[in-house]
Scaffold this active site. Structure first.
Site, PDB file in Angstrom:
ATOM      1  N   ASN A  46       0.839  -1.194   0.050  1.00  0.00           N
ATOM      2  CA  ASN A  46       0.024   0.075  -0.068  1.00  0.00           C
ATOM      3  C   ASN A  46       0.755   1.204   0.008  1.00  0.00           C
ATOM      4  O   ASN A  46       0.603   2.204  -0.608  1.00  0.00           O
ATOM      5  CB  ASN A  46      -1.042   0.024   1.282  1.00  0.00           C
ATOM      6  CG  ASN A  46      -1.841  -1.059   1.269  1.00  0.00           C
ATOM      7  OD1 ASN A  46      -2.295  -1.980   0.222  1.00  0.00           O
ATOM      8  ND2 ASN A  46      -2.480  -1.361   2.468  1.00  0.00           N
ATOM      9  N   GLU A 142       4.907  -5.769   9.524  1.00  0.00           N
ATOM     10  CA  GLU A 142       4.531  -6.860   8.969  1.00  0.00           C
ATOM     11  C   GLU A 142       5.067  -8.152   8.296  1.00  0.00           C
ATOM     12  O   GLU A 142       4.916  -9.228   7.975  1.00  0.00           O
ATOM     13  CB  GLU A 142       3.184  -6.612   7.796  1.00  0.00           C
ATOM     14  CG  GLU A 142       1.887  -6.213   8.572  1.00  0.00           C
ATOM     15  CD  GLU A 142       0.922  -5.844   7.522  1.00  0.00           C
ATOM     16  OE1 GLU A 142      -0.284  -5.905   8.102  1.00  0.00           O
ATOM     17  OE2 GLU A 142       1.025  -5.850   6.293  1.00  0.00           O
ATOM     18  N   THR A 220       0.357   9.256  13.947  1.00  0.00           N
ATOM     19  CA  THR A 220      -0.874   9.550  12.976  1.00  0.00           C
ATOM     20  C   THR A 220      -1.973   9.388  14.008  1.00  0.00           C
ATOM     21  O   THR A 220      -2.054   8.531  14.993  1.00  0.00           O
ATOM     22  CB  THR A 220      -1.052   8.584  11.989  1.00  0.00           C
ATOM     23  OG1 THR A 220      -0.993   7.236  12.367  1.00  0.00           O
ATOM     24  CG2 THR A 220      -0.030   8.710  10.897  1.00  0.00           C
ATOM     25  N   GLY A 222      -5.537   9.694  12.880  1.00  0.00           N
ATOM     26  CA  GLY A 222      -6.865   9.513  12.208  1.00  0.00           C
ATOM     27  C   GLY A 222      -7.473  10.540  11.804  1.00  0.00           C
ATOM     28  O   GLY A 222      -7.008  11.642  11.172  1.00  0.00           O
ATOM     29  N   THR A 248      -9.511   1.548   5.757  1.00  0.00           N
ATOM     30  CA  THR A 248      -8.235   0.703   5.570  1.00  0.00           C
ATOM     31  C   THR A 248      -7.001   1.093   4.821  1.00  0.00           C
ATOM     32  O   THR A 248      -7.519   1.697   3.623  1.00  0.00           O
ATOM     33  CB  THR A 248      -8.838  -0.504   4.771  1.00  0.00           C
ATOM     34  OG1 THR A 248     -10.110  -0.963   5.396  1.00  0.00           O
ATOM     35  CG2 THR A 248      -7.534  -1.829   4.774  1.00  0.00           C
ATOM     36  N   ASP A 252      -1.297   3.814   5.771  1.00  0.00           N
ATOM     37  CA  ASP A 252      -0.140   3.347   4.554  1.00  0.00           C
ATOM     38  C   ASP A 252      -0.217   4.433   3.638  1.00  0.00           C
ATOM     39  O   ASP A 252       0.940   4.762   2.873  1.00  0.00           O
ATOM     40  CB  ASP A 252      -0.515   2.116   4.144  1.00  0.00           C
ATOM     41  CG  ASP A 252      -0.732   0.985   5.041  1.00  0.00           C
ATOM     42  OD1 ASP A 252      -0.046   1.094   5.957  1.00  0.00           O
ATOM     43  OD2 ASP A 252      -1.614  -0.013   4.713  1.00  0.00           O
TER      44      ASP A 252
END
Ligand code: RIB
Length: 305
Positions: A46, A142, A220, A222, A248, A252
């Site tokens: 992403n 990840e 961050t 949101g 979602t 990223d």
């Protein structure tokens, strides 16, 4: 890539099974979903797509499996012009994420790592030349921690560490982040793990992380935008008010945009301002790899901050 230019993203590549539903189930409850779509995802991919669509020269280092999900997982990277030579195919399944998005735009995500779990320090080191010459190297949480650490060790340009999720990376490696990017939950958790002083609010967490030795920290928040500091006061960058349909990958999109701006010599403040606009743009579209205007400056009105 020429010497010290472009971005190397060392990270996860997934296929996202995006399920839309009215509301998320409680533990033990069954609810009916509305739709299911298979889309490209993975935090690393992403970020790479966002940076490439904003004009950066991007190379992706990672792995997919030999199943049909690999085609979906690589589709947007390919269309965005990301260099995929360092993406290896490993026998077995591609990483898959079950993403549930409710009508209010909130999501839950379960990740099955698949081929991402097979990314080793040796696989990363096979791209040593590209990583060493990248102006910016981007990692997330990840991939296995040892592979992530190897990418940071090999970086001679700027290392952006987006510790999402928080994984156990050596402190000495972690402190090479410039910036460290975390959300509010990751920031608080990491501060505790690093033995930092207890912090009362988000700005204090950012200050606490800086006191642990980071050169710069971005948090961050949101819909509330982001906080940043590179040693001076903690600065706030508010986000435009938008209607979110799918959050979602918004973080990223933020990281990819920030990397793209830093790779062309922008200041951290400038990069965070652009990244907040791009993240706000992304939440208004479904999926983790929406298409963007090809330059951050072309983001439509309503994305000014
Ligand atoms: O950050 C969003 C991403 O997390 C999704 O695309 C999913 O694949 C998981 O990696």
């Amino acid at each position: 890539m020429d010497s010290m230019r472009g971005i190397a993203v060392v990270g996860s590549i997934n296929a996202d099974l995006l399920v839309t539903l009215e509301r998320h189930p409680q533990p033990g409850e069954t609810v009916l979903g509305r739709t299911m779509t298979v889309l490209p995802g993975g935090k690393g991919a992403n970020q790479a797509v966002a940076a490439a669509l904003l004009g950066a020269d991007v190379m992706m280092v990672g792995a997919v499996g030999t199943d049909s999900h690999a085609v979906t997982a690589l589709s947007a990277l390919d269309s965005a012009g990301v260099d995929l030579q360092a993406v290896q195919r490993i026998d077995g399944g591609t990483g898959v994420a079950i993403v549930e998005v409710s009508d209010d735009g909130e999501n839950t995500i379960v990740v099955l790592p698949g081929a991402n779990a097979a990314v080793t320090p040796a696989l990363v080191a096979a791209s040593e030349a590209a990583i060493r010459t990248a102006a910016v190297v981007v990692v997330q949480g990840e991939l296995p921690a040892d592979a992530t650490a190897e990418a940071v060790r090999l970086a001679s340009g700027r290392a952006i560490i987006n510790l999402a999720p928080v994984i156990a990376v050596d402190r000495e490696v972690l402190l090479r982040a410039d910036p460290l990017i975390v959300n509010e939950h990751e920031g608080a958790l990491l501060l505790t793990q690093l033995g930092g002083a207890e912090a009362g609010d988000h700005a204090a967490v950012v200050a606490g992380l800086l006191a642990c030795g980071f050169a710069s920290v971005v948090m961050t928040l949101g819909a509330a935008g982001a906080l940043l500091s590179d040693g001076g006061a903690v600065r706030a960058v508010p986000a435009p008010q938008v209607h979110a349909v799918d959050t979602t990958g918004a973080g990223d999109a933020f990281v990819g945009a920030l990397a793209a701006r830093l790779a062309t010599g922008g200041s951290l403040d400038d990069a965070v301002r652009v990244a907040v606009r791009v993240g706000s743009y992304a939440v208004q579209r479904p999926g983790a790899q929406p298409s963007y205007p090809t330059q951050a400056d072309e983001l439509p009105a309503g994305h000014e901050v």
